[in-house]
Design a protein around this motif. Structure first.
Motif, PDB file in Angstrom:
ATOM      1  N   TYR A 231      -2.716  12.427  -9.351  1.00 48.38           N
ATOM      2  CA  TYR A 231      -1.680  12.423 -10.389  1.00 48.38           C
ATOM      3  C   TYR A 231      -1.744  13.771 -11.094  1.00 48.38           C
ATOM      4  O   TYR A 231      -2.816  14.304 -11.322  1.00 48.38           O
TER       5      TYR A 231
ATOM      6  N   ARG B 246      -0.538   2.842 -12.113  1.00 51.23           N
ATOM      7  CA  ARG B 246       0.656   2.170 -11.580  1.00 51.23           C
ATOM      8  C   ARG B 246       0.882   2.699 -10.184  1.00 51.23           C
ATOM      9  O   ARG B 246       1.100   3.894  -9.982  1.00 51.23           O
ATOM     10  N   ASN B 247       0.813   1.790  -9.210  1.00 53.25           N
ATOM     11  CA  ASN B 247       1.157   2.161  -7.841  1.00 53.25           C
ATOM     12  C   ASN B 247       2.377   1.353  -7.433  1.00 53.25           C
ATOM     13  O   ASN B 247       3.025   0.725  -8.284  1.00 53.25           O
TER      14      ASN B 247
ATOM     15  N   THR C   7       4.828   6.512  -9.410  1.00 51.55           N
ATOM     16  CA  THR C   7       3.458   6.103  -9.705  1.00 51.55           C
ATOM     17  C   THR C   7       2.936   6.968 -10.854  1.00 51.55           C
ATOM     18  O   THR C   7       3.436   8.059 -11.093  1.00 51.55           O
TER      19      THR C   7
ATOM     20  N   GLU D 145      -4.816  10.000  -3.377  1.00 56.65           N
ATOM     21  CA  GLU D 145      -4.508   9.313  -4.632  1.00 56.65           C
ATOM     22  C   GLU D 145      -4.753  10.280  -5.780  1.00 56.65           C
ATOM     23  O   GLU D 145      -5.865  10.446  -6.257  1.00 56.65           O
TER      24      GLU D 145
END
Length: 133
Positions: A130, A74-75, A58, A128
């Protein structure tokens, strides 16, 4: 000019009235006003441009600048792109009718064990996030 208590109250009431008269729509995302160069929220978010990696391939790709951004996430279901705006020390965007925000965190604050040892991360919400390596 001497200000009285009554005139201060009148000025405050007028300011609140003017602030309440903004034309807002339910799908608008707030944008922070910018007044001084070098201290803008846009400059903070501009440092986040580029690719941020999550677990299991991801990622988050942030493009744009100067307070206007394209947030590509992008998951496991694929990639989607959202329009975002600088809002304080965050980027605000809407996904599936929900107002979201992207903010700088560390790996622990992402709430994801795979990222817990990272120090330079962006988080949408707990679970969630990054990070950059």
């Amino acid at each position: 000019m001497k200000l009285t208590f009554r005139s201060l109250i009148a000025c405050a009431a007028l300011a609140m009235l003017a602030a309440g008269c903004e034309n807002r729509t339910s799908d608008s995302v707030p944008v922070t006003a910018v007044s001084a160069p070098g201290s803008t929220s846009a400059s903070v978010a501009d440092k986040w441009l580029g690719k941020w990696r999550g677990p299991e391939a991801t990622f988050l790709q942030l493009d744009g600048g100067n307070g206007k951004y394209e947030v590509t996430i992008r998951n496991l279901d694929g990639s989607r792109t959202f329009h975002g705006n600088a809002a304080g020390n965050e980027i605000a965007f809407e996904r599936d009718g929900v107002k979201e925000s992207l903010r700088a965190t560390n790996g622990v604050e992402t709430g994801m064990k795979w990222l817990s040892k990272k120090s330079d991360c962006l988080t949408v919400r707990a679970g969630e996030g990054y990070c950059r390596d």
